[in-house]
Design an enzyme around this catalytic site. Structure first.
Site, PDB file in Angstrom:
ATOM      1  N   SER A  26     -41.329 -27.254 -16.655  1.00 35.67           N
ATOM      2  CA  SER A  26     -42.097 -26.358 -17.663  1.00 35.67           C
ATOM      3  C   SER A  26     -42.114 -25.117 -17.122  1.00 35.67           C
ATOM      4  O   SER A  26     -42.396 -24.284 -18.162  1.00 35.67           O
ATOM      5  CB  SER A  26     -43.527 -26.943 -17.549  1.00 35.67           C
ATOM      6  OG  SER A  26     -43.474 -28.556 -17.648  1.00 35.67           O
ATOM      7  N   HIS A  34     -35.539 -28.247 -21.217  1.00 34.46           N
ATOM      8  CA  HIS A  34     -36.971 -28.384 -21.430  1.00 34.46           C
ATOM      9  C   HIS A  34     -37.282 -29.357 -22.616  1.00 34.46           C
ATOM     10  O   HIS A  34     -37.364 -28.681 -23.852  1.00 34.46           O
ATOM     11  CB  HIS A  34     -37.731 -27.118 -21.309  1.00 34.46           C
ATOM     12  CG  HIS A  34     -39.160 -27.282 -21.134  1.00 34.46           C
ATOM     13  ND1 HIS A  34     -40.028 -26.340 -21.651  1.00 34.46           N
ATOM     14  CD2 HIS A  34     -40.113 -28.070 -20.671  1.00 34.46           C
ATOM     15  CE1 HIS A  34     -41.485 -26.919 -21.521  1.00 34.46           C
ATOM     16  NE2 HIS A  34     -41.308 -27.784 -20.807  1.00 34.46           N
ATOM     17  N   GLU A  67     -36.160 -26.548 -25.227  1.00 37.36           N
ATOM     18  CA  GLU A  67     -35.653 -25.189 -24.638  1.00 37.36           C
ATOM     19  C   GLU A  67     -34.867 -25.237 -23.728  1.00 37.36           C
ATOM     20  O   GLU A  67     -34.964 -25.850 -22.753  1.00 37.36           O
ATOM     21  CB  GLU A  67     -37.177 -24.636 -24.124  1.00 37.36           C
ATOM     22  CG  GLU A  67     -37.474 -23.473 -24.324  1.00 37.36           C
ATOM     23  CD  GLU A  67     -38.611 -23.170 -23.801  1.00 37.36           C
ATOM     24  OE1 GLU A  67     -39.449 -23.847 -23.049  1.00 37.36           O
ATOM     25  OE2 GLU A  67     -39.362 -21.921 -24.083  1.00 37.36           O
ATOM     26  N   ASN A 115     -44.385 -22.318 -22.556  1.00 38.76           N
ATOM     27  CA  ASN A 115     -45.563 -22.487 -21.647  1.00 38.76           C
ATOM     28  C   ASN A 115     -45.953 -21.102 -21.562  1.00 38.76           C
ATOM     29  O   ASN A 115     -47.339 -21.135 -20.983  1.00 38.76           O
ATOM     30  CB  ASN A 115     -45.282 -23.253 -20.515  1.00 38.76           C
ATOM     31  CG  ASN A 115     -44.920 -24.859 -20.637  1.00 38.76           C
ATOM     32  OD1 ASN A 115     -46.124 -25.085 -21.464  1.00 38.76           O
ATOM     33  ND2 ASN A 115     -44.174 -25.483 -20.157  1.00 38.76           N
TER      34      ASN A 115
HETATM   35  N1  LIG Z   1     -46.165 -33.925 -19.455  1.00 35.52           N
HETATM   36  C1  LIG Z   1     -45.416 -33.029 -20.339  1.00 35.52           C
HETATM   37  O1  LIG Z   1     -46.039 -33.009 -21.343  1.00 35.52           O
HETATM   38  C2  LIG Z   1     -44.353 -32.263 -19.732  1.00 35.52           C
HETATM   39  C3  LIG Z   1     -43.510 -31.721 -21.008  1.00 35.52           C
HETATM   40  C4  LIG Z   1     -42.219 -30.802 -20.655  1.00 35.52           C
HETATM   41  C5  LIG Z   1     -41.817 -30.536 -19.217  1.00 35.52           C
HETATM   42  N2  LIG Z   1     -42.560 -31.443 -18.505  1.00 35.52           N
HETATM   43  C6  LIG Z   1     -42.423 -31.383 -17.034  1.00 35.52           C
HETATM   44  O2  LIG Z   1     -41.452 -32.537 -16.594  1.00 35.52           O
HETATM   45  C7  LIG Z   1     -41.566 -32.698 -15.363  1.00 35.52           C
HETATM   46  C8  LIG Z   1     -42.176 -34.260 -15.234  1.00 35.52           C
HETATM   47  O3  LIG Z   1     -43.351 -34.207 -15.717  1.00 35.52           O
HETATM   48  P1  LIG Z   1     -44.140 -35.721 -16.299  1.00 35.52           P
HETATM   49  O4  LIG Z   1     -45.523 -35.306 -16.866  1.00 35.52           O
HETATM   50  O5  LIG Z   1     -43.068 -36.808 -16.546  1.00 35.52           O
HETATM   51  O6  LIG Z   1     -44.790 -36.135 -14.630  1.00 35.52           O
HETATM   52  P2  LIG Z   1     -45.267 -37.582 -14.309  1.00 35.52           P
HETATM   53  O7  LIG Z   1     -46.152 -37.273 -13.041  1.00 35.52           O
HETATM   54  O8  LIG Z   1     -45.859 -38.095 -15.233  1.00 35.52           O
HETATM   55  O9  LIG Z   1     -43.943 -38.308 -13.600  1.00 35.52           O
HETATM   56  C9  LIG Z   1     -43.356 -37.912 -12.411  1.00 35.52           C
HETATM   57  C10 LIG Z   1     -42.365 -38.966 -11.817  1.00 35.52           C
HETATM   58  O10 LIG Z   1     -41.648 -38.078 -10.806  1.00 35.52           O
HETATM   59  C11 LIG Z   1     -41.472 -39.329  -9.693  1.00 35.52           C
HETATM   60  N3  LIG Z   1     -41.007 -38.666  -8.624  1.00 35.52           N
HETATM   61  C12 LIG Z   1     -41.706 -37.402  -7.701  1.00 35.52           C
HETATM   62  N4  LIG Z   1     -40.920 -37.002  -6.670  1.00 35.52           N
HETATM   63  C13 LIG Z   1     -39.812 -37.607  -6.780  1.00 35.52           C
HETATM   64  C14 LIG Z   1     -38.518 -37.535  -6.114  1.00 35.52           C
HETATM   65  N5  LIG Z   1     -38.291 -36.741  -5.166  1.00 35.52           N
HETATM   66  N6  LIG Z   1     -37.705 -38.495  -6.578  1.00 35.52           N
HETATM   67  C15 LIG Z   1     -37.770 -39.460  -7.370  1.00 35.52           C
HETATM   68  N7  LIG Z   1     -38.898 -39.475  -8.299  1.00 35.52           N
HETATM   69  C16 LIG Z   1     -39.955 -38.678  -7.850  1.00 35.52           C
HETATM   70  C17 LIG Z   1     -43.007 -39.800  -9.709  1.00 35.52           C
HETATM   71  O11 LIG Z   1     -43.112 -41.217  -8.998  1.00 35.52           O
HETATM   72  C18 LIG Z   1     -43.384 -39.877 -11.331  1.00 35.52           C
HETATM   73  O12 LIG Z   1     -42.977 -41.236 -11.793  1.00 35.52           O
HETATM   74  C19 LIG Z   1     -42.435 -31.864 -14.805  1.00 35.52           C
HETATM   75  O13 LIG Z   1     -41.592 -30.714 -13.911  1.00 35.52           O
HETATM   76  C20 LIG Z   1     -43.000 -31.267 -15.725  1.00 35.52           C
HETATM   77  O14 LIG Z   1     -43.612 -30.032 -15.679  1.00 35.52           O
HETATM   78  C21 LIG Z   1     -43.675 -32.126 -18.632  1.00 35.52           C
END
Ligand SMILES: NC(=O)c1ccc[n+]([C@@H]2O[C@H](COP(=O)([O-])OP(=O)(O)OC[C@H]3O[C@@H](n4cnc5c(N)ncnc54)[C@H](O)[C@@H]3O)[C@@H](O)[C@H]2O)c1
Length: 316
Positions: free
Chosen positions: A148, A169, A181, A219
């Site tokens: 993000s 993104h 993005e 963001n």
């Molecule tokens: N939530 C949103 O609305 C959103 C939108 C756009 C981008 N993002 C980005 O997407 C990414 C994920 O966000 P999310 O909301 O899905 O997070 P989340 O917490 O829902 O999921 C993250 C997952 O990654 C796994 N994980 C952590 N470290 C790991 C590793 N080293 N190897 C393998 N698996 C691992 C965890 O077990 C978890 O299941 C982040 O970078 C976030 O900033 C999130």
């Protein structure tokens, strides 16, 4: 901006071929179409990313360090596919799409994929570690991050293939939201950026290319608004439903900022604000202390069943 494509921001293939490069693919060139995709992280975003790639007919390997996250992701994808099938929005049977997703615990499953999309926790150290590992594992493929806010240039510099590291993104919920993005790092090649733009279109998405900068466009604009809404709540200007109603009814936002923060995940919002604050160095990005307390208490929004609003049906 929806449906439009900003001017490609890269200045050609600036990836310098490092001595001892592990692959025989010239830096910045992509010799074949993307057929197999690895997705690392099966949380909120990873399950949606796996879903859209499988729906487009590609083979997907979904990896997460937490086996429970993989189970939850499969259940979520199956439920969302069934919903799409009921609406007649699926070109292929739901079971066929689901069968294209191979869920794994080990990164080794990603050897030989054409593209990896990283969607793990928004923590720079964790992502840098993972990119180093992926660089040694994945042959000549492209490494994309769904981060993000974290610098794509920095992630690319942790590898020996910075020309083939790019930001993809996606927005939440991934199967529904049109925008991707596409973030071009300082050393991302123009060829790779263009390939990813074309790939997004093949997924039925609307890519917009932006330069690498903290929080990109999405963001950098969105998070200060969410943070300010949390300050309004903390200062007692209004309660959470009222704050959301003002933005929904007054500015035609489909979701109010606090409900949107709950959808994104409060931990993710905090992590993004911390990157904006640290990298841009301005007080206006300082995370509201109430947001920190909510995260410390484990009230992360929809995924935990409680955030600024309550979600009794979720979080189990
Ligand atoms: N939530 C949103 O609305 C959103 C939108 C756009 C981008 N993002 C980005 O997407 C990414 C994920 O966000 P999310 O909301 O899905 O997070 P989340 O917490 O829902 O999921 C993250 C997952 O990654 C796994 N994980 C952590 N470290 C790991 C590793 N080293 N190897 C393998 N698996 C691992 C965890 O077990 C978890 O299941 C982040 O970078 C976030 O900033 C999130």
């Amino acid at each position: 901006m929806r449906g439009s494509l900003a001017e490609a921001a890269t200045g050609g293939d600036r990836g310098s071929p490092a001595a001892g490069r592990a692959t025989d693919t010239p830096p910045g060139t992509v010799p074949h179409p993307v057929r197999t995709v690895g997705v690392v992280g099966a949380g909120t975003m990873g399950n949606g990313i796996a879903h859209v790639f499988a729906q487009s007919g590609r083979e997907v390997r979904l990896v997460d360090a937490d086996p429970a996250a993989l189970t939850r992701a499969r259940d979520t994808i199956a439920r969302n596919l069934e919903r799409q099938a009921r609406r007649g929005a699926l070109a292929r049977p739901a079971e066929e799409v689901l069968a294209r997703i191979d869920s794994r615990g080990e990164l080794e499953a990603l050897a030989g994929v054409d593209l990896v999309v990283e969607a793990i926790v928004e923590d720079p150290a964790a992502k840098l570690r993972l990119f180093r590992e992926l660089d040694g594992l994945v042959g000549g493929g492209i490494l994309a991050s769904n981060t993000s806010a974290i610098s794509i240039t920095r992630l690319g510099a942790a590898t020996r293939r910075p020309a083939r590291v790019v930001g993809m993104h996606f927005m939440n919920p991934v199967p529904v939201m049109p925008l991707v993005e596409v973030v071009s790092g300082l050393d991302t090649s123009a060829d790779v950026t263009e390939r990813i733009v074309a790939l997004c279109r093949e997924l039925g998405k609307s890519p917009v290319v932006v330069r690498d900068s903290p929080g990109f466009v999405s963001n950098r604009v969105l998070m200060p608004m969410i943070n300010e809404a949390v300050f309004c709540l903390a200062e007692g200007v209004a309660d959470a439903p009222a704050i959301d109603e003002v933005l929904q009814l007054g500015m035609r936002h489909p979701l109010g900022p606090l409900a949107l923060a709950d959808l994104i995940g409060l931990d993710v919002c905090l992590a993004i604000l911390e990157v904006l604050h640290a990298e841009l160095g301005e007080d206006k990005y300082r995370p509201c202390p109430l947001l920190r307390r909510m995260v410390a208490a484990g009230h992360l929004g929809r995924k935990s069943g409680r955030g600024f609003h309550a979600y009794p049906e979720a979080g189990a």
